[in-house]
Design a protein around this motif. Structure first.
Motif, PDB file in Angstrom:
ATOM      1  N   ARG A  56      -1.164   9.317  16.664  1.00  0.00           N
ATOM      2  CA  ARG A  56      -0.847  10.625  16.099  1.00  0.00           C
ATOM      3  C   ARG A  56       0.504  10.598  15.395  1.00  0.00           C
ATOM      4  N   TYR A  57       1.438   9.827  15.935  1.00  0.00           N
ATOM      5  CA  TYR A  57       2.751   9.675  15.309  1.00  0.00           C
ATOM      6  C   TYR A  57       2.610   9.107  13.895  1.00  0.00           C
ATOM      7  N   ILE A  58       1.740   8.109  13.731  1.00  0.00           N
ATOM      8  CA  ILE A  58       1.531   7.499  12.415  1.00  0.00           C
ATOM      9  C   ILE A  58       0.881   8.492  11.458  1.00  0.00           C
ATOM     10  N   VAL A  59      -0.107   9.238  11.949  1.00  0.00           N
ATOM     11  CA  VAL A  59      -0.779  10.222  11.099  1.00  0.00           C
ATOM     12  C   VAL A  59       0.203  11.285  10.623  1.00  0.00           C
ATOM     13  N   ASN A  60       1.013  11.822  11.524  1.00  0.00           N
ATOM     14  CA  ASN A  60       2.004  12.831  11.142  1.00  0.00           C
ATOM     15  C   ASN A  60       3.026  12.263  10.173  1.00  0.00           C
ATOM     16  N   ALA A  61       3.410  10.997  10.366  1.00  0.00           N
ATOM     17  CA  ALA A  61       4.356  10.360   9.449  1.00  0.00           C
ATOM     18  C   ALA A  61       3.735  10.189   8.064  1.00  0.00           C
ATOM     19  N   LEU A  62       2.453   9.872   8.029  1.00  0.00           N
ATOM     20  CA  LEU A  62       1.774   9.692   6.747  1.00  0.00           C
ATOM     21  C   LEU A  62       1.696  11.001   5.972  1.00  0.00           C
ATOM     22  N   LEU A  63       1.522  12.104   6.667  1.00  0.00           N
ATOM     23  CA  LEU A  63       1.409  13.408   6.004  1.00  0.00           C
ATOM     24  C   LEU A  63       2.695  13.818   5.301  1.00  0.00           C
ATOM     25  N   VAL A  64       3.840  13.343   5.798  1.00  0.00           N
ATOM     26  CA  VAL A  64       5.127  13.684   5.183  1.00  0.00           C
ATOM     27  C   VAL A  64       5.721  12.492   4.440  1.00  0.00           C
TER      28      VAL A  64
ATOM     29  N   ILE B  84       0.834  -1.202   0.000  1.00  0.00           N
ATOM     30  CA  ILE B  84       0.000   0.000   0.000  1.00  0.00           C
ATOM     31  C   ILE B  84       0.870   1.254   0.000  1.00  0.00           C
ATOM     32  N   THR B  85       1.918   1.254   0.832  1.00  0.00           N
ATOM     33  CA  THR B  85       2.799   2.430   0.884  1.00  0.00           C
ATOM     34  C   THR B  85       3.567   2.609  -0.427  1.00  0.00           C
ATOM     35  N   ARG B  86       3.745   1.536  -1.165  1.00  0.00           N
ATOM     36  CA  ARG B  86       4.500   1.654  -2.424  1.00  0.00           C
ATOM     37  C   ARG B  86       3.634   2.080  -3.602  1.00  0.00           C
ATOM     38  N   VAL B  87       2.314   1.896  -3.510  1.00  0.00           N
ATOM     39  CA  VAL B  87       1.446   2.277  -4.631  1.00  0.00           C
ATOM     40  C   VAL B  87       0.864   3.671  -4.454  1.00  0.00           C
ATOM     41  N   ILE B  88       1.142   4.315  -3.318  1.00  0.00           N
ATOM     42  CA  ILE B  88       0.674   5.691  -3.128  1.00  0.00           C
ATOM     43  C   ILE B  88       1.329   6.590  -4.166  1.00  0.00           C
ATOM     44  N   PRO B  89       0.549   7.360  -4.918  1.00  0.00           N
ATOM     45  CA  PRO B  89       1.121   8.196  -5.997  1.00  0.00           C
ATOM     46  C   PRO B  89       1.838   9.429  -5.459  1.00  0.00           C
ATOM     47  N   ALA B  90       2.910   9.201  -4.704  1.00  0.00           N
ATOM     48  CA  ALA B  90       3.699  10.304  -4.160  1.00  0.00           C
ATOM     49  C   ALA B  90       5.111   9.798  -3.926  1.00  0.00           C
ATOM     50  N   ASP B  91       6.062  10.700  -3.936  1.00  0.00           N
ATOM     51  CA  ASP B  91       7.469  10.343  -3.812  1.00  0.00           C
ATOM     52  C   ASP B  91       8.003  10.826  -2.464  1.00  0.00           C
ATOM     53  N   PRO B  92       8.405   9.901  -1.575  1.00  0.00           N
ATOM     54  CA  PRO B  92       8.926  10.328  -0.278  1.00  0.00           C
ATOM     55  C   PRO B  92      10.211  11.139  -0.396  1.00  0.00           C
ATOM     56  N   VAL B  93      11.026  10.848  -1.408  1.00  0.00           N
ATOM     57  CA  VAL B  93      12.262  11.612  -1.611  1.00  0.00           C
ATOM     58  C   VAL B  93      11.940  13.059  -1.943  1.00  0.00           C
ATOM     59  N   GLY B  94      10.938  13.261  -2.795  1.00  0.00           N
ATOM     60  CA  GLY B  94      10.512  14.610  -3.127  1.00  0.00           C
ATOM     61  C   GLY B  94       9.951  15.340  -1.926  1.00  0.00           C
ATOM     62  N   ALA B  95       9.250  14.581  -1.037  1.00  0.00           N
ATOM     63  CA  ALA B  95       8.708  15.204   0.177  1.00  0.00           C
ATOM     64  C   ALA B  95       9.819  15.640   1.124  1.00  0.00           C
ATOM     65  N   ILE B  96      10.936  14.912   1.109  1.00  0.00           N
ATOM     66  CA  ILE B  96      12.046  15.232   2.007  1.00  0.00           C
ATOM     67  C   ILE B  96      12.881  16.384   1.458  1.00  0.00           C
ATOM     68  N   LEU B  97      13.252  16.287   0.178  1.00  0.00           N
ATOM     69  CA  LEU B  97      14.190  17.240  -0.403  1.00  0.00           C
ATOM     70  C   LEU B  97      13.509  18.450  -1.029  1.00  0.00           C
ATOM     71  N   GLY B  98      12.222  18.316  -1.349  1.00  0.00           N
ATOM     72  CA  GLY B  98      11.540  19.415  -2.033  1.00  0.00           C
ATOM     73  C   GLY B  98      11.592  19.236  -3.550  1.00  0.00           C
ATOM     74  N   GLY B  99      10.777  19.985  -4.220  1.00  0.00           N
ATOM     75  CA  GLY B  99      10.664  19.825  -5.665  1.00  0.00           C
ATOM     76  C   GLY B  99      11.820  20.395  -6.462  1.00  0.00           C
TER      77      GLY B  99
ATOM     78  N   GLY C 159      13.545   0.264  10.380  1.00  0.00           N
ATOM     79  CA  GLY C 159      14.179   1.289   9.564  1.00  0.00           C
ATOM     80  C   GLY C 159      14.357   2.601  10.316  1.00  0.00           C
ATOM     81  N   ILE C 160      14.789   3.611   9.588  1.00  0.00           N
ATOM     82  CA  ILE C 160      15.033   4.944  10.128  1.00  0.00           C
ATOM     83  C   ILE C 160      13.908   5.872   9.683  1.00  0.00           C
ATOM     84  N   SER C 161      13.346   6.588  10.624  1.00  0.00           N
ATOM     85  CA  SER C 161      12.287   7.545  10.293  1.00  0.00           C
ATOM     86  C   SER C 161      12.854   8.667   9.428  1.00  0.00           C
ATOM     87  N   LEU C 162      12.163   8.965   8.342  1.00  0.00           N
ATOM     88  CA  LEU C 162      12.614  10.031   7.451  1.00  0.00           C
ATOM     89  C   LEU C 162      12.394  11.403   8.061  1.00  0.00           C
ATOM     90  N   LYS C 163      11.479  11.497   9.018  1.00  0.00           N
ATOM     91  CA  LYS C 163      11.163  12.785   9.634  1.00  0.00           C
ATOM     92  C   LYS C 163      12.061  13.074  10.838  1.00  0.00           C
TER      93      LYS C 163
END
Length: 335
Positions: A290-298, A28-43, A80-84
């Motif tokens: 709440r930790y999971i929700v905040n992690a999902l947003l980023v 499920i996390t892999r089919v989400i149409p969003a890029d975690p790298v882009g969320a971390i580094l910016g566009g 793993g390591i949290s990206l946030k």
């Protein structure tokens, strides 16, 4: 079937369920149409930096290899390591989970006390006002959305009446030493009663919201079980011996009527842990939900998968304990 064999069978089934949950969460996390790298580094990040980050996270590997590495990590309790937060997800879980446990325990206490009392009295005084109140209470509890009830109570008790705090686990300038991670218990151990009463006032609303549905279910099961027991022959025998109504109800009927309720209580506690996500988000409760929700947003995939798996494990463990307890008490359940 022997109890030991039954326990091993249930543990194996729990591991199968956990593998299924892990697989579903991963894909499920892999089919989400969003890029975690882009969320971390910016566009506007350089393509070289993007490729480097994707390599660090292992996102440049084929999906099958990513899944194998993911399962290997779970086996070794490495989420793993949290990206946030840039910390191991397991450390974040250990840090946030005590708040969720504390909220779940408070909710369970409310649910058991209210559910059992309402169920018993609605059965004793069937079709009387207390019975009608119990039915309405139960219907509202199983049908009312958690987020709607939480917002309604915040509007009433925080905004209009200003009787209870609006959110958080404690007030801004009130601190309690962290010993077990359970704020109320830590306050008692430290003898800090100001922090205790402050924490208690903060937990009342979220505990009520989270425990309301469980209280409604327990009340319904308790009422039905109590009505069934009150019709049994041994109750008539106890009455014919001249025993008082109080003795018949509380010594003979209640003990037997609680047997099916124990199962509901065990399963409800697991569901409280997994259902705390919405409640913690509404009340800004610093728990695992709440930790999971905040992690999902980023798009913090390691935190989302690790937190979800941990909650699934706790829920499965609660089911396992209930099953083993029932099998120990009733050998017929081992078939």
């Amino acid at each position: 079937m022997k109890l030991g064999t039954y326990i091993l069978k249930r543990i194996f089934l729990m591991l199968v369920v956990m593998l299924g949950v892990a697989t579903i969460v991963f894909f499920i996390t892999r089919v989400i149409p969003a890029d975690p790298v882009g969320a971390i580094l910016g566009g506007n990040a350089p393509i070289e930096r993007v490729d480097e980050m994707r390599h660090q996270l292992g996102l440049d590997k084929p999906i099958t290899l990513q899944f194998i590495d993911y399962i290997k990590g779970i086996v070794h309790a490495d989420f793993g390591i949290s990206l946030k937060s840039n910390r191991p997800v397991l450390k974040d879980i250990i840090n946030y989970f005590p708040a969720t446990i504390e909220l779940a325990i408070a909710s369970m206490i409310f649910a058991v006390v209210v559910g059992v009392v309402l169920g018993v009295y609605s059965a004793i005084y069937r079709n009387k006002p207390i019975d009608h109140f119990s039915r309405i209470f139960s219907i509202l509890g199983v049908s009312m959305p958690v987020f709607w009830l939480g917002l309604l109570l915040l509007l009433l008790f925080y905004y209009h009446l200003d009787l209870l705090p609006g959110g958080g686990r404690n007030s801004l300038f009130i601190f309690s030493p962290r010993i077990t991670g359970l704020l109320l218990l830590d306050s008692i151990i430290a003898g800090d009663w100001i922090a205790f009463w402050d924490g208690l006032s903060h937990i009342i609303l979220p505990a009520f919201v989270l425990g309301y549905a469980s209280a409604a279910s327990i009340a319904r099961i308790m009422r039905a079980s109590m009505l069934d027991i009150l019709r049994q022959d041994f109750i008539r025998t106890a009455k014919s011996k001249g025993l008082s109504k109080r003795v018949v109800i509380y010594r003979h009927a209640l003990k037997n009527a609680l047997i099916p309720v124990v199962t509901i209580i065990g399963l409800s506690f697991g569901s409280l842990l997994s259902g705390a996500v919405l409640t913690e988000t509404i009340f800004s409760w610093p728990g695992l939900g709440r930790y999971i929700v905040n992690a999902l947003l980023v798009l913090d995939y390691p935190a989302v998968t690790g937190g979800t798996l941990f909650i699934a494990f706790v829920y499965s463990l609660a089911n396992l304990v209930v099953d083993i307890s029932y099998a120990a008490l009733d050998p017929r359940m081992r078939v």
